[in-house]
Design a protein around this motif. Structure first.
Motif, PDB file in Angstrom:
ATOM      1  N   GLN A   1       0.815  -1.203   0.000  1.00  0.00           N
ATOM      2  CA  GLN A   1       0.000   0.000   0.000  1.00  0.00           C
ATOM      3  C   GLN A   1       0.854   1.261   0.000  1.00  0.00           C
ATOM      4  O   GLN A   1       0.530   2.247  -0.667  1.00  0.00           O
ATOM      5  N   THR A   2       1.940   1.230   0.745  1.00  0.00           N
ATOM      6  CA  THR A   2       2.847   2.377   0.766  1.00  0.00           C
ATOM      7  C   THR A   2       3.438   2.625  -0.613  1.00  0.00           C
ATOM      8  O   THR A   2       3.509   3.760  -1.091  1.00  0.00           O
TER       9      THR A   2
ATOM     10  N   TRP B   1       2.634   5.865  -3.037  1.00  0.00           N
ATOM     11  CA  TRP B   1       3.716   6.738  -3.507  1.00  0.00           C
ATOM     12  C   TRP B   1       3.664   6.897  -5.021  1.00  0.00           C
ATOM     13  O   TRP B   1       3.825   8.003  -5.542  1.00  0.00           O
ATOM     14  N   MET B   2       3.425   5.813  -5.732  1.00  0.00           N
ATOM     15  CA  MET B   2       3.361   5.868  -7.194  1.00  0.00           C
ATOM     16  C   MET B   2       2.300   6.852  -7.662  1.00  0.00           C
ATOM     17  O   MET B   2       2.500   7.593  -8.623  1.00  0.00           O
ATOM     18  N   LEU B   3       1.148   6.850  -6.991  1.00  0.00           N
ATOM     19  CA  LEU B   3       0.079   7.771  -7.366  1.00  0.00           C
ATOM     20  C   LEU B   3       0.380   9.180  -6.868  1.00  0.00           C
ATOM     21  O   LEU B   3       0.273  10.156  -7.616  1.00  0.00           O
ATOM     22  N   GLY B   4       0.792   9.312  -5.625  1.00  0.00           N
ATOM     23  CA  GLY B   4       0.967  10.631  -5.019  1.00  0.00           C
ATOM     24  C   GLY B   4       2.100  11.441  -5.575  1.00  0.00           C
ATOM     25  O   GLY B   4       2.039  12.680  -5.598  1.00  0.00           O
ATOM     26  N   GLN B   5       3.156  10.784  -6.074  1.00  0.00           N
ATOM     27  CA  GLN B   5       4.299  11.555  -6.561  1.00  0.00           C
ATOM     28  C   GLN B   5       3.967  12.334  -7.829  1.00  0.00           C
ATOM     29  O   GLN B   5       4.698  13.237  -8.204  1.00  0.00           O
ATOM     30  N   GLY B   6       2.857  12.012  -8.481  1.00  0.00           N
ATOM     31  CA  GLY B   6       2.452  12.752  -9.673  1.00  0.00           C
ATOM     32  C   GLY B   6       1.473  13.876  -9.385  1.00  0.00           C
ATOM     33  O   GLY B   6       0.957  14.494 -10.316  1.00  0.00           O
ATOM     34  N   LEU B   7       1.218  14.150  -8.093  1.00  0.00           N
ATOM     35  CA  LEU B   7       0.257  15.185  -7.722  1.00  0.00           C
ATOM     36  C   LEU B   7       1.000  16.323  -7.037  1.00  0.00           C
ATOM     37  O   LEU B   7       0.958  16.497  -5.822  1.00  0.00           O
ATOM     38  N   SER B   8       1.656  17.119  -7.839  1.00  0.00           N
ATOM     39  CA  SER B   8       2.602  18.110  -7.319  1.00  0.00           C
ATOM     40  C   SER B   8       1.941  19.285  -6.626  1.00  0.00           C
ATOM     41  O   SER B   8       2.603  20.022  -5.883  1.00  0.00           O
ATOM     42  N   ALA B   9       0.647  19.511  -6.841  1.00  0.00           N
ATOM     43  CA  ALA B   9      -0.013  20.672  -6.252  1.00  0.00           C
ATOM     44  C   ALA B   9      -0.582  20.372  -4.872  1.00  0.00           C
ATOM     45  O   ALA B   9      -1.357  21.153  -4.334  1.00  0.00           O
ATOM     46  N   ALA B  10      -0.189  19.242  -4.298  1.00  0.00           N
ATOM     47  CA  ALA B  10      -0.742  18.843  -3.005  1.00  0.00           C
ATOM     48  C   ALA B  10      -0.003  19.492  -1.839  1.00  0.00           C
ATOM     49  O   ALA B  10      -0.204  19.127  -0.689  1.00  0.00           O
ATOM     50  N   GLY B  11       0.887  20.440  -2.123  1.00  0.00           N
ATOM     51  CA  GLY B  11       1.562  21.171  -1.058  1.00  0.00           C
ATOM     52  C   GLY B  11       2.709  20.395  -0.449  1.00  0.00           C
ATOM     53  O   GLY B  11       3.441  19.689  -1.142  1.00  0.00           O
ATOM     54  N   ASP B  12       2.855  20.497   0.865  1.00  0.00           N
ATOM     55  CA  ASP B  12       3.992  19.904   1.555  1.00  0.00           C
ATOM     56  C   ASP B  12       3.739  18.469   2.007  1.00  0.00           C
ATOM     57  O   ASP B  12       4.582  17.882   2.690  1.00  0.00           O
ATOM     58  N   HIS B  13       2.605  17.928   1.664  1.00  0.00           N
ATOM     59  CA  HIS B  13       2.288  16.572   2.103  1.00  0.00           C
ATOM     60  C   HIS B  13       3.114  15.548   1.326  1.00  0.00           C
ATOM     61  O   HIS B  13       3.445  15.742   0.157  1.00  0.00           O
ATOM     62  N   SER B  14       3.431  14.455   1.987  1.00  0.00           N
ATOM     63  CA  SER B  14       4.236  13.418   1.351  1.00  0.00           C
ATOM     64  C   SER B  14       3.439  12.708   0.263  1.00  0.00           C
ATOM     65  O   SER B  14       2.205  12.643   0.329  1.00  0.00           O
TER      66      SER B  14
ATOM     67  N   GLU C   1       3.082   9.600  -0.236  1.00  0.00           N
ATOM     68  CA  GLU C   1       2.333   8.471   0.316  1.00  0.00           C
ATOM     69  C   GLU C   1       0.999   8.917   0.907  1.00  0.00           C
ATOM     70  O   GLU C   1      -0.018   8.242   0.732  1.00  0.00           O
ATOM     71  N   VAL C   2       1.008  10.059   1.599  1.00  0.00           N
ATOM     72  CA  VAL C   2      -0.222  10.559   2.200  1.00  0.00           C
ATOM     73  C   VAL C   2      -1.201  11.003   1.118  1.00  0.00           C
ATOM     74  O   VAL C   2      -2.395  10.675   1.149  1.00  0.00           O
ATOM     75  N   VAL C   3      -0.697  11.749   0.143  1.00  0.00           N
ATOM     76  CA  VAL C   3      -1.555  12.232  -0.936  1.00  0.00           C
ATOM     77  C   VAL C   3      -2.135  11.053  -1.717  1.00  0.00           C
ATOM     78  O   VAL C   3      -3.342  10.993  -1.999  1.00  0.00           O
ATOM     79  N   GLY C   4      -1.269  10.098  -2.059  1.00  0.00           N
ATOM     80  CA  GLY C   4      -1.741   8.935  -2.802  1.00  0.00           C
ATOM     81  C   GLY C   4      -2.773   8.135  -2.039  1.00  0.00           C
ATOM     82  O   GLY C   4      -3.774   7.686  -2.608  1.00  0.00           O
ATOM     83  N   SER C   5      -2.558   7.961  -0.733  1.00  0.00           N
ATOM     84  CA  SER C   5      -3.521   7.219   0.083  1.00  0.00           C
ATOM     85  C   SER C   5      -4.880   7.909   0.094  1.00  0.00           C
ATOM     86  O   SER C   5      -5.930   7.256  -0.001  1.00  0.00           O
ATOM     87  N   ALA C   6      -4.864   9.249   0.220  1.00  0.00           N
ATOM     88  CA  ALA C   6      -6.120   9.996   0.240  1.00  0.00           C
ATOM     89  C   ALA C   6      -6.855   9.874  -1.086  1.00  0.00           C
ATOM     90  O   ALA C   6      -8.082   9.687  -1.127  1.00  0.00           O
ATOM     91  N   VAL C   7      -6.127   9.960  -2.193  1.00  0.00           N
ATOM     92  CA  VAL C   7      -6.765   9.883  -3.513  1.00  0.00           C
ATOM     93  C   VAL C   7      -7.270   8.465  -3.780  1.00  0.00           C
ATOM     94  O   VAL C   7      -8.361   8.285  -4.341  1.00  0.00           O
TER      95      VAL C   7
END
Length: 224
Positions: free
Chosen positions: A162-163, A167-180, A182-188
């Protein structure tokens, strides 16, 4: 750690870039699950029927609630027939997990390949692909998350997987601010999964097209 579990856990440490050079799933071709079975296409149909029955039962009853007898009754074969193809129900669970992970990795590989300034239509295509992935594996994936094998090896392997995919999903979401990532990807992922479930379960009367459009708009905003 048993070889089957070690092989599944090894998948979760691979990035999309690594996969381009070497697909670790190729290491899974040995062992009883890949054995040649006399009968050709008929044998393959039987094997797939066992996997399909087990997938449905894992979703309905959880891993612990499914006995080999339940699987054989669901697909109309004998216990001896079951053991012609599989060692036990854990082997089936590992195969289904492997298939779901590899399919998700392919979807995320196409996500990672999108250009930085991709169009909203490109994002909508990804959302549509993810919904199609969930149509294939969603029920099993949700069952695995909430009622998979009750052992530390499985839980740790699932956490690592899951981690990695988050990460694979979240690293492509650059406008998510200072969040990691992994956190952004998990939320999406949570948003995508819940939206898919809402559309398919029809717990709320919604249009799939409208839901996909809304998800697209949200992800476009996060991608920047």
């Amino acid at each position: 750690m048993c070889p089957a579990v070690r092989r599944v856990c090894s998948l979760v440490d691979v990035t999309i870039a690594d996969a381009a050079g070497h697909d670790p799933a190729q290491d899974l071709v040995s062992g009883p699950r890949r054995m040649e079975v006399a009968g050709g296409s008929r044998a393959e149909r039987t094997r797939e029927a066992i996997l399909d029955a087990a997938r449905r039962l894992f979703y309905e009853r959880g891993y612990a609630g499914v006995a080999v007898n339940a699987i054989t009754e669901a697909c109309g074969i004998s216990r001896a027939g079951f053991y012609t193809y599989f060692k036990d129900k854990r082997e089936i669970f590992d195969i289904l997990s492997e298939r779901a992970y590899r399919d998700l990795r392919d979807v995320l590989g196409r996500w990672s390949a999108l250009p930085a300034r991709c169009s909203a239509e490109d994002i909508r295509g990804f959302v549509g692909e993810y919904f199609a992935y969930m149509d294939r594996h969603g029920a099993f994936a949700m069952a695995g998350a909430h009622s998979g094998p009750d052992d530390d090896v499985f839980r740790e392997g699932y956490r690592r997987m899951q981690t990695r995919v988050s990460w694979m999903l979240g690293q492509g979401l650059s406008a998510a601010g200072d969040h990691s990532p992994e956190v952004v990807g998990s939320a999406v992922f949570g948003l995508l999964d819940r939206s898919w479930h809402t559309v398919r379960a029809q717990s709320v009367t919604v249009s799939e097209d409208e839901m996909v459009d809304l998800l697209t708009d949200m992800i476009v905003g996060l991608r920047g």
